[in-house]
Design a protein around this motif. Structure first.
Motif, short mmCIF file in Angstrom:
data_model
loop_
_atom_site.label_atom_id
_atom_site.label_comp_id
_atom_site.label_asym_id
_atom_site.label_seq_id
_atom_site.Cartn_x
_atom_site.Cartn_y
_atom_site.Cartn_z
N GLU A 250 0.82 -1.21 0.00
CA GLU A 250 0.00 0.00 0.00
C GLU A 250 0.85 1.26 0.00
O GLU A 250 0.44 2.29 -0.52
CB GLU A 250 -0.92 -0.01 1.22
N GLY A 251 2.03 1.20 0.62
CA GLY A 251 2.99 2.27 0.49
C GLY A 251 2.78 3.48 1.36
O GLY A 251 3.28 4.56 1.04
N HIS A 252 2.02 3.37 2.47
CA HIS A 252 1.87 4.53 3.35
C HIS A 252 2.09 4.10 4.79
O HIS A 252 2.01 2.92 5.14
CB HIS A 252 0.50 5.17 3.18
N VAL A 253 2.37 5.08 5.64
CA VAL A 253 2.66 4.82 7.04
C VAL A 253 1.47 4.12 7.69
O VAL A 253 0.33 4.55 7.55
CB VAL A 253 2.99 6.13 7.78
N ALA A 254 1.74 3.02 8.38
CA ALA A 254 0.70 2.26 9.07
C ALA A 254 0.98 2.30 10.57
O ALA A 254 2.10 2.03 11.01
CB ALA A 254 0.67 0.82 8.57
N LEU A 255 -0.03 2.65 11.34
CA LEU A 255 0.09 2.74 12.80
C LEU A 255 -0.88 1.76 13.43
O LEU A 255 -2.08 1.78 13.15
CB LEU A 255 -0.23 4.17 13.27
N TRP A 256 -0.37 0.88 14.30
CA TRP A 256 -1.19 -0.12 14.95
C TRP A 256 -1.13 0.08 16.45
O TRP A 256 -0.06 -0.05 17.07
CB TRP A 256 -0.72 -1.53 14.58
N PRO A 257 -2.25 0.40 17.08
CA PRO A 257 -2.28 0.66 18.52
C PRO A 257 -2.15 -0.63 19.32
O PRO A 257 -2.16 -1.73 18.75
CB PRO A 257 -3.66 1.30 18.73
N PRO A 258 -2.02 -0.53 20.65
CA PRO A 258 -1.91 -1.74 21.49
C PRO A 258 -3.10 -2.66 21.29
O PRO A 258 -4.24 -2.22 21.10
CB PRO A 258 -1.86 -1.18 22.92
N GLY A 259 -2.84 -3.94 21.34
CA GLY A 259 -3.90 -4.92 21.23
C GLY A 259 -4.29 -5.30 19.82
O GLY A 259 -5.16 -6.16 19.63
N THR A 260 -3.68 -4.66 18.81
CA THR A 260 -4.01 -5.02 17.43
C THR A 260 -3.52 -6.44 17.14
O THR A 260 -2.36 -6.75 17.40
CB THR A 260 -3.35 -4.04 16.46
N PRO A 261 -4.38 -7.31 16.61
CA PRO A 261 -3.93 -8.69 16.32
C PRO A 261 -2.99 -8.71 15.12
O PRO A 261 -3.39 -8.50 13.98
CB PRO A 261 -5.25 -9.42 16.02
N LEU A 262 -1.72 -8.96 15.38
CA LEU A 262 -0.70 -9.04 14.35
C LEU A 262 0.02 -10.37 14.45
O LEU A 262 -0.01 -11.02 15.49
CB LEU A 262 0.32 -7.89 14.49
N GLU A 263 0.70 -10.78 13.38
CA GLU A 263 1.49 -12.01 13.45
C GLU A 263 2.62 -11.83 14.46
O GLU A 263 3.07 -10.72 14.71
CB GLU A 263 2.05 -12.37 12.08
N ALA B 44 4.64 1.18 14.61
CA ALA B 44 4.58 2.03 13.42
C ALA B 44 5.43 1.40 12.33
O ALA B 44 6.58 1.02 12.56
CB ALA B 44 5.09 3.43 13.72
N VAL B 45 4.85 1.26 11.13
CA VAL B 45 5.56 0.72 9.97
C VAL B 45 5.67 1.84 8.94
O VAL B 45 4.66 2.37 8.48
CB VAL B 45 4.82 -0.49 9.37
N LEU B 46 6.92 2.18 8.61
CA LEU B 46 7.18 3.28 7.69
C LEU B 46 7.78 2.73 6.40
O LEU B 46 8.98 2.46 6.34
CB LEU B 46 8.17 4.29 8.29
N PRO B 47 6.98 2.49 5.36
CA PRO B 47 7.59 2.15 4.07
C PRO B 47 8.44 3.32 3.59
O PRO B 47 8.06 4.49 3.74
CB PRO B 47 6.37 1.93 3.16
N LEU B 48 9.60 3.02 3.04
CA LEU B 48 10.55 4.05 2.63
C LEU B 48 10.51 4.19 1.12
O LEU B 48 11.01 3.32 0.40
CB LEU B 48 11.96 3.68 3.11
N PRO B 49 9.88 5.28 0.62
CA PRO B 49 9.75 5.43 -0.84
C PRO B 49 10.92 6.19 -1.43
O PRO B 49 11.53 7.06 -0.79
CB PRO B 49 8.45 6.23 -0.96
N ALA B 50 11.23 5.89 -2.68
CA ALA B 50 12.21 6.65 -3.45
C ALA B 50 12.06 6.27 -4.91
O ALA B 50 11.94 5.10 -5.25
CB ALA B 50 13.63 6.36 -2.97
N GLU B 51 12.04 7.29 -5.75
CA GLU B 51 11.97 7.09 -7.20
C GLU B 51 10.78 6.23 -7.60
O GLU B 51 10.89 5.33 -8.45
CB GLU B 51 13.29 6.48 -7.71
N GLY B 52 9.63 6.44 -6.95
CA GLY B 52 8.41 5.75 -7.33
C GLY B 52 8.30 4.31 -6.91
O GLY B 52 7.45 3.59 -7.40
N ARG B 53 9.13 3.84 -5.98
CA ARG B 53 9.05 2.47 -5.51
C ARG B 53 9.45 2.43 -4.04
O ARG B 53 9.95 3.41 -3.49
CB ARG B 53 9.97 1.55 -6.33
#
Length: 802
Positions: free
Chosen positions: A352-365, A377-386
């Motif tokens: 998806e390519g955008h910053v994702a923020l997951w609060p406490p208790g979010t069911p994640l792997e 917080a997951v920050l995808p790092l974009p550069a040159e369109g990818r």
């Protein structure tokens, strides 16, 4: 109730819209806001049960928009001329609510209108998340509610081939452009953006962009000097030939992204520090130092994206125990190297390519939940369109994300992505050599019966060139395993290339079945014959996992270290030969050593024990001291302790450890020399039947006799020279192997004529066994297959050779 001032709704012919958000117990969605005039058109219920049957509930459960015409709403026509769209806001794992839109007629929404509304729903979801408005009480539709719908927005349609752009008046108002001054070309609107944000906008409007959704936040400078944050969400639509043709987009106010003065200062400091970072390591270090303390984060990780794998460049804290098990299991080098497929939530965020923020208790792997149990917080790092990488920020204690923090992280992600790309460009040769070296090392070590092997590899931190250290663990026949470690002279891409060639050659010679001294001698002659002035050192250990006997060959390398079960640690006295590549006729003597269960054998390169400030003798004593005090029950922790103090390194470091446990149930083996007589197959079958009876195998005898018949027949009929039949019985399977003197591998028929008298042998072997294959041997080959055994109590004698 808000009036419909948004041009988005007018463009789509929407008469009114409503937002529903989850209740406290998240079992229903309650009406939180209405925009437009809903009187007399559609009866808005105050709540929808998520488990019930309704357009809102069905869309939320499915996780995708639901579009209904008046006929679908009520086939009998009682609904009147009305069309409805239900668009989930957010989704798995966090549902923020649902947007309900109602159109004036019953013909439904066309494709462009659906695209605009889906983009608008994404924009509304971002506003809800940023404003922490996930839980809201129901509101009276007759009074103003909280501003959940971003009404200050508009739509645009861009034709990529011509650059022509159709925009509504609200977009021009947000950009501060008078309608009379807009000439209909996209470049006119790009001029309104702050120069630093123009490259990100250009990456969207470039004609060669792939089709799909895009989003970003950018800033514009209005005529009065006001700096305004805007959010852009768009979708690139392909033409009939699949090439991008049009961009449909929604632009809305994103004032919630406006950073505080402290955050502006932090971003400025980060930008200045990244400007001086010339290597990937420097960029990663700056990111960690800039984010962890100001955000009071518990963990920060920076990783590059190479294909479908995450190559971690820095973790803080660097202690493996501070990270989830899936990360520790991939810890083969200085930092982990993990597949994105093992972290599907992270893979989705990168897509998806955008910053994702997951609060406490979010069911994640587990691989993500363990990084930030209090918030991630997951920050995808974009550069040159990818996407070039990702930054993970996690908190142990409960952490609630505010809108300002999203702004900070979004700005950080863009800066870091550009810095990583710049570092690659500045050090392209070094990065290529590093990637080459990493790809030539084994990604995972094999699981061994009777022991556990672990390895660590750390590149040098002084200088930009890479070295030629390597290691390998090679399972061999008859319960043997080869441990190899080596070091090619010098630090260069050439050294890394020679390293890969030597590792491949030694593995090939070992699998062929040559004894250790012959394997090393062959590798030596190969390197001498190469057009290179480089030489290599190597230590090769052939370990019998059943008997605990090791045969060691040393070619100019450090001797192995042996830790006995009582903690005594010393170097094994091994008579050495010269380095590989020096003399073609060099001899490499064999040294035999015994290992007791619980012993730990360590192979290492000189980068661990020798440097400008450390003599070889002192380094070896230090390693022996660590091994004496280590707990061999966890070889991975022992390896970590060995490399823990090597933060500034003049040379590469490679460590290979094996804990020897011994085999609890020793395999039974029998061997038969097949004489080339007319009844050779009959004698082989009789030998097999006698052996299996002695071993207590009864149920699988017929299958074993069939595969023995086929393999021996093929060897006698199609090869010359000696033929040998080997039987090996382990706890759960019988291995049948036939050795012959022909190097030609067997070929299974692609098709089968069942009226033919031959050609079915390998098909029968494949059908009756769990696995089969062929491996080259010195002067011939071995064709083998394995037959699974049913659970039973094994009886019979011990080892037998005939």
């Amino acid at each position: 109730m808000h009036p419909l001032s948004g041009q988005i709704f007018a463009t789509c012919g929407v008469e009114f819209a409503a937002v529903y958000v989850p209740s406290d117990d998240i079992d229903e969605l309650r009406l939180a806001e209405v925009a437009g005039d809903s009187r007399g058109r559609y009866d808005l219920p105050p709540a929808y049960a998520l488990s019930g049957r309704s357009a809102v509930a069905d869309a939320c459960r499915a996780g995708r928009p639901l579009w209904l015409t008046s006929e679908e709403l009520a086939p009998d026509g009682t609904a009147g001329p009305v069309s409805l769209g239900a668009l989930p806001l957010g989704g798995d794992p966090l549902l923020l609510g649902c947007l309900l839109v109602v159109r004036k007629d019953g013909d439904g929404f066309d494709a462009d209108q659906r695209a605009f509304l889906e983009l608008y729903a994404d924009q509304a979801a971002a506003g809800l998340e940023a404003a922490a408005a996930r839980i809201a009480p129901p509101v009276d539709t007759g009074s103003p509610g909280p501003a959940l719908l971003p009404l200050r927005g508009g739509t645009f349609a861009l034709t990529l081939r011509t650059g022509r752009m159709d925009v509504d008046g609200q977009v021009l108002h947000l950009l501060g452009v008078a309608p009379a001054d807009f000439d209909g070309h996209v470049t006119t609107l790009l001029e309104c953006a702050v120069p630093d944000d123009v490259p990100a906008l250009m990456s969207i409007v470039e004609p060669d962009r792939a089709a799909g959704p895009r989003q970003l936040a950018f800033r514009v400078r209005r005529p009065g000097g006001e700096l305004r944050w805007l959010g852009l969400r768009c979708r690139v639509l392909p033409a009939a030939d699949g090439r991008p043709e049009r961009v449909l987009g929604v632009v809305g106010d994103a004032s919630y992204l406006r950073p505080t003065p402290d955050e502006v200062s932090l971003v400025q400091r980060l930008s200045a520090a990244l400007a001086g970072a010339t290597t990937i390591r420097d960029v990663s270090r700056v990111v960690v130092e800039s984010l962890r303390a100001p955000l009071a984060a518990s963990r920060v990780a920076v990783a590059e994206l190479e294909g479908d794998r995450l190559v971690v460049t820095l973790l803080d804290p660097p202690d493996p125990d501070a990270w989830p098990g899936v990360w520790r299991s991939e810890w083969r080098s200085e930092w982990p190297d993990a597949s994105c497929h093992t972290l599907p939530t992270l893979e989705g965020a990168l897509r998806e390519g955008h910053v994702a923020l997951w609060p406490p208790g979010t069911p994640l792997e587990p691989g993500l939940a363990g990084i930030g149990p209090g918030g991630l917080a997951v920050l995808p790092l974009p550069a040159e369109g990818r996407m070039v990488g990702v930054c993970l920020v996690g908190w142990d204690g409960e952490h609630r994300f505010g809108p300002e923090e999203r702004s900070l992280l979004t700005a950080t992600a863009g800066l870091v992505g550009q810095a990583l790309t710049r570092a690659h460009a500045l050090n392209a040769g070094h990065e290529l050599a590093t990637m080459l070296q990493r790809s030539l090392l084994p990604r995972k070590l094999p699981q061994l019966h009777g022991g556990e092997a672990v390895a660590r590899y750390l590149p040098a931190t002084v200088g930009l060139e890479v070295g030629g250290d390597w290691y390998d663990v090679i399972p061999l026949a008859d319960g043997h395993v080869a441990l190899v470690i080596g070091d090619v002279q010098g630090h260069s891409a050439g050294a890394a290339t020679i390293m890969g060639q030597m590792r491949t050659a030694i593995r090939a010679y070992a699998v062929e079945g040559h004894p250790p001294d012959v394997v090393v001698a062959h590798a030596n002659r190969l390197l001498v014959g190469m057009e290179t002035d480089l030489f290599a050192t190597c230590c090769y250990v052939d370990l019998d996992m059943e008997e605990g006997l090791a045969w060691i060959v040393r070619a100019g390398h450090l001797p192995p270290l042996l830790r006995l079960p009582d903690g005594t640690t010393e170097a094994i006295e091994v008579e050495g030969g010269p380095p590989l590549g020096v003399m073609a006729d060099a001899e490499f003597p064999l040294t035999e050593a015994g290992l007791a269960p619980g012993a730990l054998i360590a192979l290492l390169t000189d980068g661990l024990v020798e440097s400008a400030s450390l003599t070889l003798e002192d380094g070896m004593r230090a390693v022996c001291r660590v091994l004496r005090g280590a707990d061999p029950a966890d070889p991975g922790r022992v390896a970590d302790e060995l490399v823990a103090g090597t933060r500034r390194r003049d040379d590469d470091v490679a460590v290979l450890l094996l804990r020897y446990d011994g085999t609890r149930v020793r395999p039974l083996r029998a061997r038969w020399a097949v004489w080339r007589l007319p009844d050779a197959v009959m004698h082989a079958r009789r030998f097999t039947a006698r052996t299996l009876r002695a071993w207590g195998v009864t149920e699988e005898v017929d299958v074993a006799l069939l595969v023995v018949s086929e393999l021996v027949t093929n060897a006698v009929a199609h090869t010359q020279g000696e033929v040998r039949l080997d039987l090996t019985l382990t706890a759960d399977r019988l291995r049948v192997a036939v050795n012959d003197a022909s190097p030609r591998a067997p070929v299974k028929s692609a098709g089968m004529d069942w009226e033919a008298t031959g050609g079915r042998g390998l098909l029968l072997v494949e059908a009756m066994s769990t696995a089969w294959g062929s491996v080259p041997l010195g002067g011939g080959k071995q064709v083998w297959c394995e037959v699974a055994l049913s659970p039973r109590e094994r009886s019979g004698g011990g080892r037998r050779d005939e």
